[in-house]
Design an enzyme around this catalytic site. Sequence first.
Site, PDB file in Angstrom:
ATOM      1  N   ALA A  26      -2.923   8.921   5.623  1.00  0.00           N
ATOM      2  CA  ALA A  26      -3.942   9.427   4.700  1.00  0.00           C
ATOM      3  C   ALA A  26      -5.196   9.918   5.419  1.00  0.00           C
ATOM      4  CB  ALA A  26      -4.293   8.347   3.691  1.00  0.00           C
ATOM      5  N   ASN A  65      -4.025   0.742   6.499  1.00  0.00           N
ATOM      6  CA  ASN A  65      -3.108   1.214   7.543  1.00  0.00           C
ATOM      7  C   ASN A  65      -3.760   2.340   8.330  1.00  0.00           C
ATOM      8  OD1 ASN A  65      -0.243  -0.075   7.189  1.00  0.00           O
ATOM      9  ND2 ASN A  65      -1.051   0.228   5.129  1.00  0.00           N
ATOM     10  N   HIS A 119     -11.830   8.026   3.485  1.00  0.00           N
ATOM     11  CA  HIS A 119     -11.778   7.344   4.788  1.00  0.00           C
ATOM     12  C   HIS A 119     -12.630   8.123   5.769  1.00  0.00           C
ATOM     13  CE1 HIS A 119      -8.484   5.213   2.993  1.00  0.00           C
ATOM     14  NE2 HIS A 119      -7.835   6.344   2.817  1.00  0.00           N
TER      15      HIS A 119
HETATM   16  N1  LIG Z   1      -0.366   5.167   6.996  1.00  0.00           N
HETATM   17  C1  LIG Z   1      -1.006   5.424   5.868  1.00  0.00           C
HETATM   18  O1  LIG Z   1      -1.935   6.229   5.831  1.00  0.00           O
HETATM   19  C2  LIG Z   1      -0.587   4.754   4.612  1.00  0.00           C
HETATM   20  C3  LIG Z   1       0.388   3.799   4.621  1.00  0.00           C
HETATM   21  N2  LIG Z   1       0.798   3.202   3.480  1.00  0.00           N
HETATM   22  C4  LIG Z   1       1.893   2.220   3.569  1.00  0.00           C
HETATM   23  O2  LIG Z   1       2.996   2.734   2.856  1.00  0.00           O
HETATM   24  C5  LIG Z   1       3.562   1.716   2.072  1.00  0.00           C
HETATM   25  C6  LIG Z   1       4.249   2.326   0.869  1.00  0.00           C
HETATM   26  O3  LIG Z   1       3.291   2.900   0.012  1.00  0.00           O
HETATM   27  P1  LIG Z   1       3.652   3.245  -1.503  1.00  0.00           P
HETATM   28  O4  LIG Z   1       4.860   4.076  -1.568  1.00  0.00           O
HETATM   29  O5  LIG Z   1       2.417   3.736  -2.115  1.00  0.00           O
HETATM   30  O6  LIG Z   1       3.978   1.775  -2.087  1.00  0.00           O
HETATM   31  P2  LIG Z   1       4.762   1.432  -3.409  1.00  0.00           P
HETATM   32  O7  LIG Z   1       4.394   0.025  -3.733  1.00  0.00           O
HETATM   33  O8  LIG Z   1       4.576   2.475  -4.433  1.00  0.00           O
HETATM   34  O9  LIG Z   1       6.294   1.477  -2.961  1.00  0.00           O
HETATM   35  C7  LIG Z   1       6.849   0.575  -2.037  1.00  0.00           C
HETATM   36  C8  LIG Z   1       8.361   0.627  -2.173  1.00  0.00           C
HETATM   37  O10 LIG Z   1       8.962  -0.150  -1.147  1.00  0.00           O
HETATM   38  C9  LIG Z   1       9.912  -1.048  -1.735  1.00  0.00           C
HETATM   39  N3  LIG Z   1      10.025  -2.217  -0.868  1.00  0.00           N
HETATM   40  C10 LIG Z   1       9.153  -3.230  -0.713  1.00  0.00           C
HETATM   41  N4  LIG Z   1       9.626  -4.112   0.194  1.00  0.00           N
HETATM   42  C11 LIG Z   1      10.819  -3.636   0.612  1.00  0.00           C
HETATM   43  C12 LIG Z   1      11.792  -4.069   1.536  1.00  0.00           C
HETATM   44  N5  LIG Z   1      11.631  -5.205   2.227  1.00  0.00           N
HETATM   45  N6  LIG Z   1      12.901  -3.331   1.712  1.00  0.00           N
HETATM   46  C13 LIG Z   1      13.078  -2.176   1.037  1.00  0.00           C
HETATM   47  N7  LIG Z   1      12.199  -1.701   0.142  1.00  0.00           N
HETATM   48  C14 LIG Z   1      11.081  -2.423  -0.066  1.00  0.00           C
HETATM   49  C15 LIG Z   1       9.334  -1.347  -3.112  1.00  0.00           C
HETATM   50  O11 LIG Z   1      10.270  -1.896  -3.970  1.00  0.00           O
HETATM   51  C16 LIG Z   1       8.875   0.056  -3.498  1.00  0.00           C
HETATM   52  O12 LIG Z   1       9.960   0.846  -3.900  1.00  0.00           O
HETATM   53  C17 LIG Z   1       2.377   0.795   1.734  1.00  0.00           C
HETATM   54  O13 LIG Z   1       2.805  -0.529   1.502  1.00  0.00           O
HETATM   55  C18 LIG Z   1       1.528   0.886   2.978  1.00  0.00           C
HETATM   56  O14 LIG Z   1       1.901  -0.151   3.868  1.00  0.00           O
HETATM   57  C19 LIG Z   1       0.254   3.543   2.293  1.00  0.00           C
HETATM   58  C20 LIG Z   1      -0.731   4.486   2.222  1.00  0.00           C
HETATM   59  C21 LIG Z   1      -1.246   5.152   3.381  1.00  0.00           C
HETATM   60  O1  LIG Z   2      -3.566   5.853   1.185  1.00  0.00           O
HETATM   61  C1  LIG Z   2      -4.707   5.553   1.574  1.00  0.00           C
HETATM   62  O2  LIG Z   2      -5.736   6.078   1.125  1.00  0.00           O
HETATM   63  C2  LIG Z   2      -4.885   4.563   2.665  1.00  0.00           C
HETATM   64  C3  LIG Z   2      -4.063   3.356   2.554  1.00  0.00           C
HETATM   65  O3  LIG Z   2      -3.673   2.922   1.488  1.00  0.00           O
HETATM   66  C4  LIG Z   2      -3.738   2.667   3.789  1.00  0.00           C
HETATM   67  O4  LIG Z   2      -4.181   3.112   4.835  1.00  0.00           O
HETATM   68  O5  LIG Z   2      -3.019   1.658   3.741  1.00  0.00           O
END
Ligand SMILES: NC(=O)C1=CN([C@@H]2O[C@H](COP(=O)(O)OP(=O)(O)OC[C@H]3O[C@@H](n4cnc5c(N)ncnc54)[C@H](O)[C@@H]3O)[C@@H](O)[C@H]2O)C=CC1
Ligand SMILES: O=C([O-])CC(=O)C(=O)O
Length: 311
Positions: free
Chosen positions: A168, A234, A264
Amino acid sequence: MKARLLSGGTWICGKTNISKRLTGPQFSFIFTIQNNLSKEDKEMKKRVSVIGCGALGSIIAQSLTGMLREQYILLGILGATPQEPIKPAEELGCKAYGSLEALLADTPDYVVEAAGSDAVRQYGARILAAGSNLILLSVGALADETFRHSLGQAAEKCDCKIYLPSGAIGGLDVLRAMRLMDKDMKIRVENRKAPHSLEGAPGLAGKQLSIEREELVFSGSALEAIRSFPKNVNVAVAAALSGVGPENTTVEIVSVPGLEENSHCIYGQNKSVRVTLETSSLPDPSNPRSSTLAAWSVVSLLQNLASPFQF
Ligand SMILES: NC(=O)C1=CN([C@@H]2O[C@H](COP(=O)(O)OP(=O)(O)OC[C@H]3O[C@@H](n4cnc5c(N)ncnc54)[C@H](O)[C@@H]3O)[C@@H](O)[C@H]2O)C=CC1
Ligand SMILES: O=C([O-])CC(=O)C(=O)O
């Protein structure tokens, strides 16, 4: 030329599909040329599996069957339960995996994680050991130095890569260059989100955030920040890993009532360069914690990997 082993014990190597047999104590390979190339193997599309079918995983899976379909094949989706990926997999014409073992049996070239840091800890090393490259959205899992080191070693051992998308935010390239110029550079990250985007974080310990006034909910290192807000910072760990590391990167998390965007701001400074990298983007409609941009950073990374020009 690199070879990889397909699930049926068949190696695919360059544009030639070959089966292998091991003979004798001298460990010599006997290869037999086969002519049963499938259309996808002929085209040499890269094969991808996705872990997580929430806000971000859904966008990535859809893009693999949409704008990235000339370069990639979506093999299947793994969810938190065997039932979770059934509907999206049906819609996208791929497999709904019931377990990690089923995913690994498909021998994907890339596994995209969009499931959370527990999934990275649980599956990361096994995916690499099976010979797949890993694309991680939950970069926060790498804040722990011991885990980061062991995952790096697992990747090296299997000649695989761990890709860290920009998520992000942007500007990780400039932070990495600045760190090379001056190992004592400073990085401070300020995350601003609406209260409902922070709700449920372990760091709030059930505390209700004000819906009227701005409040500083966390101040400390990126290492502490990701432990307290694993689904919110993250980005801060990605910035920290590009620069001076999670222990030496300062993070502030501010709850801002009425704020529509996740914002951010990264302030970096070394002896001769000063950067302010601000990214404000709308949260995903189905998960206010995550910015939709993060999913598109993975789509962009995959496109880059398939391009002759490498950013
Ligand atoms: N690097 C970055 O900028 C960002 C990273 N993230 C990371 O991405 C992840 C996912 O974000 P979203 O899709 O918004 O979350 P979300 O909560 O909408 O979806 C997560 C999905 O993963 C599944 N899940 C959870 N544990 C699992 C496992 N052990 N095995 C298989 N599936 C599993 C859930 O059931 C759900 O389908 C967040 O938890 C966060 O850690 C999120 C936003 C920004
Ligand atoms: O999606 C975003 O804005 C940032 C976020 O959740 C993360 O870094 O875990």
